[in-house]
Design a protein around this motif. Structure first.
Motif, PDB file in Angstrom:
ATOM      1  N   GLY A   1     -49.628 -51.375 -12.559  1.00 33.68           N
ATOM      2  CA  GLY A   1     -49.855 -50.732 -11.277  1.00 33.68           C
ATOM      3  C   GLY A   1     -51.108 -49.892 -11.232  1.00 33.68           C
ATOM      4  O   GLY A   1     -51.410 -49.272 -10.223  1.00 33.68           O
ATOM      5  N   ALA A   2     -51.856 -49.871 -12.337  1.00 30.56           N
ATOM      6  CA  ALA A   2     -53.079 -49.071 -12.376  1.00 30.56           C
ATOM      7  C   ALA A   2     -54.187 -49.799 -11.620  1.00 30.56           C
ATOM      8  O   ALA A   2     -54.533 -50.921 -11.952  1.00 30.56           O
TER       9      ALA A   2
ATOM     10  N   ILE B   1     -42.283 -42.156  -4.981  1.00 32.16           N
ATOM     11  CA  ILE B   1     -43.635 -42.704  -5.123  1.00 32.16           C
ATOM     12  C   ILE B   1     -44.169 -42.405  -6.522  1.00 32.16           C
ATOM     13  O   ILE B   1     -44.696 -43.290  -7.206  1.00 32.16           O
ATOM     14  N   ALA B   2     -44.016 -41.154  -6.971  1.00 37.78           N
ATOM     15  CA  ALA B   2     -44.474 -40.779  -8.306  1.00 37.78           C
ATOM     16  C   ALA B   2     -43.732 -41.577  -9.375  1.00 37.78           C
ATOM     17  O   ALA B   2     -44.346 -42.067 -10.335  1.00 37.78           O
ATOM     18  N   ALA B   3     -42.427 -41.744  -9.208  1.00 35.88           N
ATOM     19  CA  ALA B   3     -41.646 -42.535 -10.166  1.00 35.88           C
ATOM     20  C   ALA B   3     -42.076 -43.996 -10.131  1.00 35.88           C
ATOM     21  O   ALA B   3     -42.116 -44.660 -11.172  1.00 35.88           O
ATOM     22  N   GLY B   4     -42.424 -44.497  -8.960  1.00 34.11           N
ATOM     23  CA  GLY B   4     -42.905 -45.873  -8.832  1.00 34.11           C
ATOM     24  C   GLY B   4     -44.212 -46.082  -9.564  1.00 34.11           C
ATOM     25  O   GLY B   4     -44.401 -47.100 -10.238  1.00 34.11           O
ATOM     26  N   PHE B   5     -45.138 -45.126  -9.452  1.00 30.65           N
ATOM     27  CA  PHE B   5     -46.405 -45.217 -10.187  1.00 30.65           C
ATOM     28  C   PHE B   5     -46.163 -45.180 -11.692  1.00 30.65           C
ATOM     29  O   PHE B   5     -46.790 -45.929 -12.445  1.00 30.65           O
ATOM     30  N   ARG B   6     -45.249 -44.305 -12.140  1.00 28.64           N
ATOM     31  CA  ARG B   6     -44.945 -44.236 -13.576  1.00 28.64           C
ATOM     32  C   ARG B   6     -44.312 -45.537 -14.058  1.00 28.64           C
ATOM     33  O   ARG B   6     -44.655 -46.055 -15.114  1.00 28.64           O
ATOM     34  N   ALA B   7     -43.378 -46.075 -13.279  1.00 31.33           N
ATOM     35  CA  ALA B   7     -42.676 -47.301 -13.675  1.00 31.33           C
ATOM     36  C   ALA B   7     -43.611 -48.513 -13.663  1.00 31.33           C
ATOM     37  O   ALA B   7     -43.470 -49.416 -14.485  1.00 31.33           O
TER      38      ALA B   7
ATOM     39  N   TYR C   1     -38.470 -50.123  -5.015  1.00 34.87           N
ATOM     40  CA  TYR C   1     -39.314 -50.629  -3.936  1.00 34.87           C
ATOM     41  C   TYR C   1     -40.754 -50.158  -4.129  1.00 34.87           C
ATOM     42  O   TYR C   1     -41.698 -50.942  -3.986  1.00 34.87           O
ATOM     43  N   ALA C   2     -40.928 -48.882  -4.458  1.00 36.41           N
ATOM     44  CA  ALA C   2     -42.276 -48.334  -4.671  1.00 36.41           C
ATOM     45  C   ALA C   2     -42.946 -49.034  -5.845  1.00 36.41           C
ATOM     46  O   ALA C   2     -44.119 -49.417  -5.764  1.00 36.41           O
ATOM     47  N   GLU C   3     -42.226 -49.217  -6.944  1.00 42.14           N
ATOM     48  CA  GLU C   3     -42.798 -49.894  -8.120  1.00 42.14           C
ATOM     49  C   GLU C   3     -43.232 -51.313  -7.781  1.00 42.14           C
ATOM     50  O   GLU C   3     -44.341 -51.741  -8.115  1.00 42.14           O
TER      51      GLU C   3
END
Length: 159
Positions: free
Chosen positions: A111-112, A100-106, A69-71
């Motif tokens: 997502g940048a 949230i951190a995993a979503g940013f990484r994924a 969901y975050a990704e």
């Protein structure tokens, strides 16, 4: 019995879809965080149904994932908002910091958030005075970018 009255069996209506069916219908439309799905389903819990058990089962099968969901949310909104605003919105939906951190990484490069891209949607040239610099900085802060990055960008030149 009159012609307008109905038998007792017909008056009793079916309770509606099960809690799991409702959850599946919501998840088929879009991703949900666990907290958001739980909030939507809570008013529909019937006697004898366990909402947490349904959410646990959906998560175990991979149908409900806060990280996914975050990704998805980050990818969808990264073109308009910075990382601070995206993380705040996810926290408001009940997503924990790890997801949230995993979503940013994924989300990776998709997502940048590009400060320059967001800046170009509103402004054509770098600020010429302090008043204009403050105005542009407020806009970018409102979009969720870090002040240090904003000031560094506004002192430099957009490519």
């Amino acid at each position: 019995m009159s012609a307008t009255s109905k038998p007792a069996e017909a008056v009793v209506s079916r309770e509606g879809p099960s809690l799991k069916a409702r959850a599946m219908r919501l998840l088929a439309r879009r991703e949900h965080s666990r907290a958001e799905l739980g909030r939507k389903l809570a008013p529909k819990v019937a006697e004898g149904e366990d909402l947490e058990a349904v959410l646990d089962e959906l998560a175990a099968r991979g149908w409900l994932s806060d990280t996914r969901y975050a990704e998805h949310s980050i990818r969808a909104k990264a073109r308009r908002h910075g990382p601070i605003k995206l993380a705040h919105a996810l926290r408001a939906k009940g997503v924990d910091e790890e997801a949230i951190a995993a979503g940013f990484r994924a989300a990776g490069i998709d997502g940048a958030s590009s400060l320059e891209t967001v800046w170009k949607t509103r402004f054509k040239s770098l600020p010429v005075n302090d008043r204009e610099r403050a105005r542009q900085a407020r806009f970018l802060q409102g979009r969720g970018f870090v002040l240090e990055e904003i000031l560094r960008f506004l002192r430099g030149s957009p490519a």
